[in-house]
Write an enzyme that holds these catalytic residues in place. Structure first.
Site, PDB file in Angstrom:
ATOM      1  N   ALA A  81       7.213  -4.898   5.879  1.00 18.37           N
ATOM      2  CA  ALA A  81       7.016  -4.053   6.996  1.00 18.37           C
ATOM      3  C   ALA A  81       5.428  -4.044   7.035  1.00 18.37           C
ATOM      4  O   ALA A  81       4.893  -4.752   6.238  1.00 18.37           O
ATOM      5  CB  ALA A  81       7.363  -2.648   6.650  1.00 18.37           C
ATOM      6  N   GLU A  83      14.659  -7.140   2.477  1.00 19.73           N
ATOM      7  CA  GLU A  83      15.850  -5.930   2.990  1.00 19.73           C
ATOM      8  C   GLU A  83      16.491  -6.785   4.305  1.00 19.73           C
ATOM      9  O   GLU A  83      17.893  -6.636   4.531  1.00 19.73           O
ATOM     10  CB  GLU A  83      14.900  -4.687   3.366  1.00 19.73           C
ATOM     11  CG  GLU A  83      14.909  -4.023   1.954  1.00 19.73           C
ATOM     12  CD  GLU A  83      13.823  -2.724   2.355  1.00 19.73           C
ATOM     13  OE1 GLU A  83      14.212  -1.832   1.730  1.00 19.73           O
ATOM     14  OE2 GLU A  83      12.922  -3.033   2.882  1.00 19.73           O
ATOM     15  N   GLY A 113      10.327  -5.322   3.127  1.00 17.98           N
ATOM     16  CA  GLY A 113      11.077  -5.371   4.398  1.00 17.98           C
ATOM     17  C   GLY A 113      11.731  -6.687   4.627  1.00 17.98           C
ATOM     18  O   GLY A 113      12.631  -6.878   5.121  1.00 17.98           O
ATOM     19  N   GLU A 133       7.152  -3.000  -3.100  1.00 15.69           N
ATOM     20  CA  GLU A 133       6.739  -1.691  -2.705  1.00 15.69           C
ATOM     21  C   GLU A 133       5.889  -0.858  -3.539  1.00 15.69           C
ATOM     22  O   GLU A 133       4.958  -0.125  -3.189  1.00 15.69           O
ATOM     23  CB  GLU A 133       7.616  -0.962  -1.727  1.00 15.69           C
ATOM     24  CG  GLU A 133       8.264  -1.524  -0.677  1.00 15.69           C
ATOM     25  CD  GLU A 133       9.376  -2.758  -0.861  1.00 15.69           C
ATOM     26  OE1 GLU A 133       9.913  -2.886   0.340  1.00 15.69           O
ATOM     27  OE2 GLU A 133       9.436  -3.108  -1.748  1.00 15.69           O
TER      28      GLU A 133
HETATM   29  N1  T1G Z   1       1.370  -5.861   6.419  1.00 13.84           N
HETATM   30  C1  T1G Z   1       0.360  -6.228   7.321  1.00 13.84           C
HETATM   31  N2  T1G Z   1      -0.716  -7.189   6.936  1.00 13.84           N
HETATM   32  C2  T1G Z   1      -0.445  -7.888   5.923  1.00 13.84           C
HETATM   33  C3  T1G Z   1       0.908  -7.801   5.120  1.00 13.84           C
HETATM   34  C4  T1G Z   1       1.967  -6.638   5.514  1.00 13.84           C
HETATM   35  N3  T1G Z   1       3.104  -6.730   4.769  1.00 13.84           N
HETATM   36  N4  T1G Z   1       0.875  -8.632   3.936  1.00 13.84           N
HETATM   37  C5  T1G Z   1      -0.142  -9.356   4.158  1.00 13.84           C
HETATM   38  N5  T1G Z   1      -0.843  -9.016   5.214  1.00 13.84           N
HETATM   39  C6  T1G Z   1      -2.259  -9.349   5.563  1.00 13.84           C
HETATM   40  C7  T1G Z   1      -3.325  -9.225   4.475  1.00 13.84           C
HETATM   41  O1  T1G Z   1      -3.741  -8.211   4.699  1.00 13.84           O
HETATM   42  C8  T1G Z   1      -4.237 -10.596   4.986  1.00 13.84           C
HETATM   43  O2  T1G Z   1      -5.064  -9.886   6.126  1.00 13.84           O
HETATM   44  C9  T1G Z   1      -3.294 -11.528   5.595  1.00 13.84           C
HETATM   45  O3  T1G Z   1      -2.149 -10.859   5.978  1.00 13.84           O
HETATM   46  C10 T1G Z   1      -2.900 -12.488   4.520  1.00 13.84           C
HETATM   47  O4  T1G Z   1      -2.604 -11.883   3.421  1.00 13.84           O
HETATM   48  C11 T1G Z   1      10.335  -1.479   4.623  1.00 13.84           C
HETATM   49  C12 T1G Z   1       8.099  -0.450   3.155  1.00 13.84           C
HETATM   50  C13 T1G Z   1       2.610 -12.303   1.460  1.00 13.84           C
HETATM   51  C14 T1G Z   1       2.022 -12.967  -0.796  1.00 13.84           C
HETATM   52  O5  T1G Z   1       3.739  -5.498  -0.272  1.00 13.84           O
HETATM   53  O6  T1G Z   1       1.711  -9.349  -1.230  1.00 13.84           O
HETATM   54  O7  T1G Z   1       8.049  -3.900   3.233  1.00 13.84           O
HETATM   55  O8  T1G Z   1      -7.243 -10.079   4.994  1.00 13.84           O
HETATM   56  O9  T1G Z   1      -4.521 -12.732   1.935  1.00 13.84           O
HETATM   57  O10 T1G Z   1      -2.981 -14.504  -0.546  1.00 13.84           O
HETATM   58  O11 T1G Z   1      10.837  -1.321   2.535  1.00 13.84           O
HETATM   59  O12 T1G Z   1      -0.127 -11.050   1.612  1.00 13.84           O
HETATM   60  O13 T1G Z   1      -6.442 -12.012   6.656  1.00 13.84           O
HETATM   61  O14 T1G Z   1      -7.026  -9.584   7.703  1.00 13.84           O
HETATM   62  O15 T1G Z   1      -2.427 -11.499   1.123  1.00 13.84           O
HETATM   63  O16 T1G Z   1      -1.187 -15.803   1.195  1.00 13.84           O
HETATM   64  C15 T1G Z   1       5.715  -4.868   1.230  1.00 13.84           C
HETATM   65  C16 T1G Z   1       2.219  -7.622   0.842  1.00 13.84           C
HETATM   66  C17 T1G Z   1       5.340  -4.137   2.432  1.00 13.84           C
HETATM   67  C18 T1G Z   1       3.862  -8.038   0.535  1.00 13.84           C
HETATM   68  C19 T1G Z   1       0.675 -13.633   0.887  1.00 13.84           C
HETATM   69  N6  T1G Z   1       5.281  -6.197   1.120  1.00 13.84           N
HETATM   70  N7  T1G Z   1       1.619  -8.980   0.856  1.00 13.84           N
HETATM   71  O17 T1G Z   1      -0.596 -13.551  -0.099  1.00 13.84           O
HETATM   72  O18 T1G Z   1      -2.320 -14.126   2.141  1.00 13.84           O
HETATM   73  S1  T1G Z   1       6.098  -2.526   2.293  1.00 13.84           S
HETATM   74  C20 T1G Z   1       4.116  -6.464   0.535  1.00 13.84           C
HETATM   75  C21 T1G Z   1       1.409  -9.943   0.056  1.00 13.84           C
HETATM   76  C22 T1G Z   1       7.746  -2.609   2.949  1.00 13.84           C
HETATM   77  C23 T1G Z   1       9.932  -1.788   3.405  1.00 13.84           C
HETATM   78  C24 T1G Z   1       8.731  -1.376   2.900  1.00 13.84           C
HETATM   79  C25 T1G Z   1       0.752 -11.103   0.265  1.00 13.84           C
HETATM   80  C26 T1G Z   1       1.430 -12.394   0.712  1.00 13.84           C
HETATM   81  P1  T1G Z   1      -6.404 -10.283   6.406  1.00 13.84           P
HETATM   82  P2  T1G Z   1      -3.145 -12.557   2.002  1.00 13.84           P
HETATM   83  P3  T1G Z   1      -1.669 -14.591   0.647  1.00 13.84           P
END
Ligand code: T1G
Length: 705
Positions: free
Chosen positions: A63, A109, A106, A129
């Site tokens: 998400a 999911e 997500g 999450e």
């Molecule tokens: N939402 C918004 N921005 C995100 C994002 C996300 N999910 N993931 C990464 N970014 C932004 C990050 O802030 C950065 O921005 C840029 O993308 C590059 O990321 C419904 C409720 C995928 C392994 O927890 O673990 O889904 O700094 O520097 O090192 O049940 O990003 O460039 O402005 O980290 O290559 C669950 C989170 C969400 C995964 C890539 N998902 N992301 O790593 O790049 S909750 C996560 C990561 C959810 C559902 C629930 C990593 C990555 P900026 P980066 P990277």
């Protein structure tokens, strides 16, 4: 607006591509675009199967985390991804999820709502999450146990670590690994399953039936130990358990209830602050945009002691050849012996192959001379904390290092400009302050001197990321960000002893607050002699008649340096297990009485406030002085370097959650009781309260974008 979701056709296969850079998050418009594309493909008579793939480097990273703040503030409605996922799952034509990069949160999911999942060899899937203080909120806790079984689903949802492609197939989460051209291979797979029944994950109930309640009790026990103080892992376990108690839809309702309970919690706000904070600290406002990091192909480290050895390991772990120089063969052998031992322990735990260990050891060149230093792109000095010794070494390095090489010092307190002053290249001199054990601790303080060039700064910050560290840029002052702030924190811990609290009570209060260890336990671990040496070096700077802690020096004069001597604030058995030390307690009491210090009962609440507010107040001064760029830099420093609980967001974020007016009022009370020399509120804190602002407001506009 760029098209977030594209539908193209490959003869009888519809290819739906999600294109929402940088990580294809499920931002507003993406779920809607996918649902519309699926419906269009279903309605297209020529289409026999559907493939969903991500553009760029990944499938879907979950998400859009940036939207959560708007949901909590009421700007956006609560998350309702279930209907969109049912639209995929109820497609009469098989939907194949083609996953490369990450299918996280997500993203997984969405993938599990599909009928088949194929993976690129390096793909990863996961429900991270809980690392954001929340739980899966789109059916993940209901569909994952139906695919991977309850035990694995519990681990994936309550711990949040990703699963590699091979394991995902083995667990039943995915159907196949596609080698070679990934999109073409996925389309070929879709053709194979076209016309076959499209298995709905929600109807695969075999793995969620007949599960013993003990499975969940064991998981809760583990979560209480491994994720102390966190609500989200326990909520994730409750949600997965719901999958074994209720039907799919009732389970999803329970999941949604638990999800929103977590999302609206301070714990989630704090951990989302840390998620973005960890990325924000890498952005340095004010540096020319066109400055690029120079390449680090070779490194050299001076000193093979605890820090030097760990720093050398970091470079070898990143594949960088590194020379390790010592003055005596015996010290070199001891240092490299510890490095080899550390690797052997990791191999024994199965976390590193013997082959990888051998490769890393081969990248280390131990020696007693400066031979080869002229080829190093960075030289890190890691000798003991003595200014004149460090200046002597930098004078020598200045003569042999190649032009453009970075000269870095691992000092934890000393003046970078003073060290740079003995070289003709102060622009290439900076601090790279690693934390002990350097091969384990994530934090790296990169300390800029007044002459340090933008090139040197961006190169050191980039190297920090390459070494797997969280690099934070700090200005040059005594103790930089972390150690400057920790001094009043330790000061208050010791004053509280003199005023009547026991060593155990002080440690326990901060431990229960969420710190990895109590302050006095940290001092015993690091060694009381470290602080003693610094106090002796700083004695000249002490203001007369300002109260200072009285007992630590006495302990050191008796050779009681903590764990390494078996006695310090506490006493330690052969397994370094702490126990109350009646002699220390007696020494504290007699010293305090002799100094005329009034002693009384002190609550845990006051213990926490005295220590943590001392941290916050000094943190505000660190911001005033520009030593830290943003309050979030302080938060990240304390979470990755000083064991501050991520679920409290760091000291400055925590102060915002308490409310700065309350923090200031309490500091004013401490000032009245303990004097202004110790507790004068920072001007910035006063100003923010006067303006009705927070540290978060202070950071706005400082993101270096
Ligand atoms: N939402 C918004 N921005 C995100 C994002 C996300 N999910 N993931 C990464 N970014 C932004 C990050 O802030 C950065 O921005 C840029 O993308 C590059 O990321 C419904 C409720 C995928 C392994 O927890 O673990 O889904 O700094 O520097 O090192 O049940 O990003 O460039 O402005 O980290 O290559 C669950 C989170 C969400 C995964 C890539 N998902 N992301 O790593 O790049 S909750 C996560 C990561 C959810 C559902 C629930 C990593 C990555 P900026 P980066 P990277």
């Amino acid at each position: 607006m760029a098209e977030l979701v594209r539908l193209t056709k490959r003869d009888d296969v519809a290819l739906i591509t999600i294109d929402n850079p940088p990580v294809n998050a499920l931002s507003p418009g993406v779920p809607e675009g996918i649902e519309a594309a699926v419906k269009q493909a279903v309605a297209d008579g020529q289409v026999r199967a559907i493939v969903i793939v991500g553009a760029g480097s990944t499938f879907i990273a979950g998400a859009d985390i940036r939207e959560f703040g708007k949901i909590v503030s009421g700007e956006r409605p609560r998350l309702t991804l279930l209907p969109f996922l049912l639209a995929i799952e109820d497609s009469p034509k098989p939907v194949v999820m083609a996953i490369h990069g990450q299918a996280f949160g997500g993203g997984l999911e969405v993938a599990m709502a599909g009928h088949y999942r194929v993976l690129a060899p390096k793909a990863q899937v996961g429900q991270p999450e809980v690392k954001l203080g929340i739980i899966p909120g789109a059916g993940g806790t209901q569909r994952l146990p139906r695919l991977a079984g309850v035990v694995k689903a519990l681990e994936m949802c309550a711990v949040g670590d990703p699963v590699k492609a091979q394991d995902a197939v083995g667990l039943g989460i995915a159907d196949k690994i596609v080698e070679g051209d990934f999109v073409e291979g996925s389309i070929a797979f879709a053709r194979e399953v076209a016309g076959k029944p499209a298995p709905k994950t929600r109807e695969r109930n075999a793995k969620v039936q007949g599960v013993l309640p003990t499975v969940f009790e064991a998981a809760r026990e583990r979560a209480r130990k491994q994720a102390r103080g966190l609500r989200a892992p326990l909520a994730a376990i409750d949600a997965v358990e719901a999958a074994t108690k209720f039907d799919f839809f009732a389970g999803c309702e329970e999941e949604a209830r638990l999800f929103n309970e977590c999302l609206f919690s301070t714990e989630a706000q704090a951990m989302i602050h840390v998620f973005f904070g960890k990325r924000a600290v890498a952005k340095i406002p004010g540096l020319p945009k066109d400055v690029k990091p120079s390449e680090i192909r070779r490194a050299a480290v001076i000193g093979a002691g605890t820090m030097g050895g760990g720093i050398a390991m970091n470079h070898a772990n990143a594949g960088i050849p590194v020379i390790v120089k010592e003055t005596k063969q015996e010290a070199l052998d001891r240092g490299l012996g510890i490095v080899r031992g550390n690797y052997a322990k990791t191999v024994a735990k199965g976390k590193l192959s013997q082959e990888a260990m051998d490769q890393r050891m081969a990248l280390l060149t131990p020696q007693l001379t400066y031979d080869g230093f002229e080829q190093a792109d960075i030289i890190v000095e890691a000798v003991f904390e003595n200014l004149s010794l460090k200046k002597q070494i930098f004078g020598e390095l200045d003569k042999i290092a190649r032009p453009g090489a970075i000269l870095a010092t691992n000092t934890s307190t000393l003046d970078i400009d003073e060290i740079a002053s003995v070289t003709c290249r102060p622009s290439m001199v900076l601090g790279t302050h690693f934390f002990s054990p350097a091969n384990v601790m994530k934090l790296l303080e990169v300390v800029r001197g007044k002459a340090t060039s933008p090139e040197a700064i961006v190169t050191a910050m980039a190297l920090g990321k390459r070494l797997g560290k969280v690099a934070v840029l700090a200005g040059n002052c005594h103790g930089f960000i972390g150690n400057r702030m920790v001094a009043p924190y330790f000061r208050e811990a010791q004053f509280l002893l003199e005023e009547g609290a026991t060593v155990e009570a002080v440690n326990q209060a901060l431990y229960e607050f969420g710190m990895a260890m109590g302050p006095l336990a940290v001092e015993d671990l690091a060694g009381l002699d470290i602080g003693w040496a610094i106090r002796q070096e700083r004695a000249a700077y002490l203001k007369p008649r300002v109260r200072v802690p009285l007992v630590a020096d006495k302990l050191c004069e008796q050779g009681r340096f903590g764990q390494k001597t078996g006695r310090g604030w506490s006493k330690y058995d052969e397994n370094r297990k702490p126990a109350p030390d009646p002699e220390t307690a007696a020494l504290i009491e007699t010293t305090a009485r002799a100094a005329g210090i009034e002693r009384c009962e002190i609550s845990s609440e006051e213990i926490v406030e005295r220590c943590v507010y001392a941290l916050v107040n000094e943190g505000a001064r660190v911001l005033e002085d520009g030593i830290a760029l943003r309050a979030v830099d302080i938060d990240i420093t304390y979470i990755y370097g000083y064991g501050f609980p991520a679920w409290r967001g760091g000291p400055m974020f925590y102060a915002d959650t308490v409310g700065l007016p309350k923090v200031l009022a309490r500091i004013e009370e401490f000032k009245k009781k303990h004097g202004k020399d110790l507790w004068e509120p920072a001007a910035l804190l006063r100003q923010l309260v006067a303006d009705g602002k927070t540290f978060k407001d202070f950071d706005k506009g400082k993101d270096g974008r």
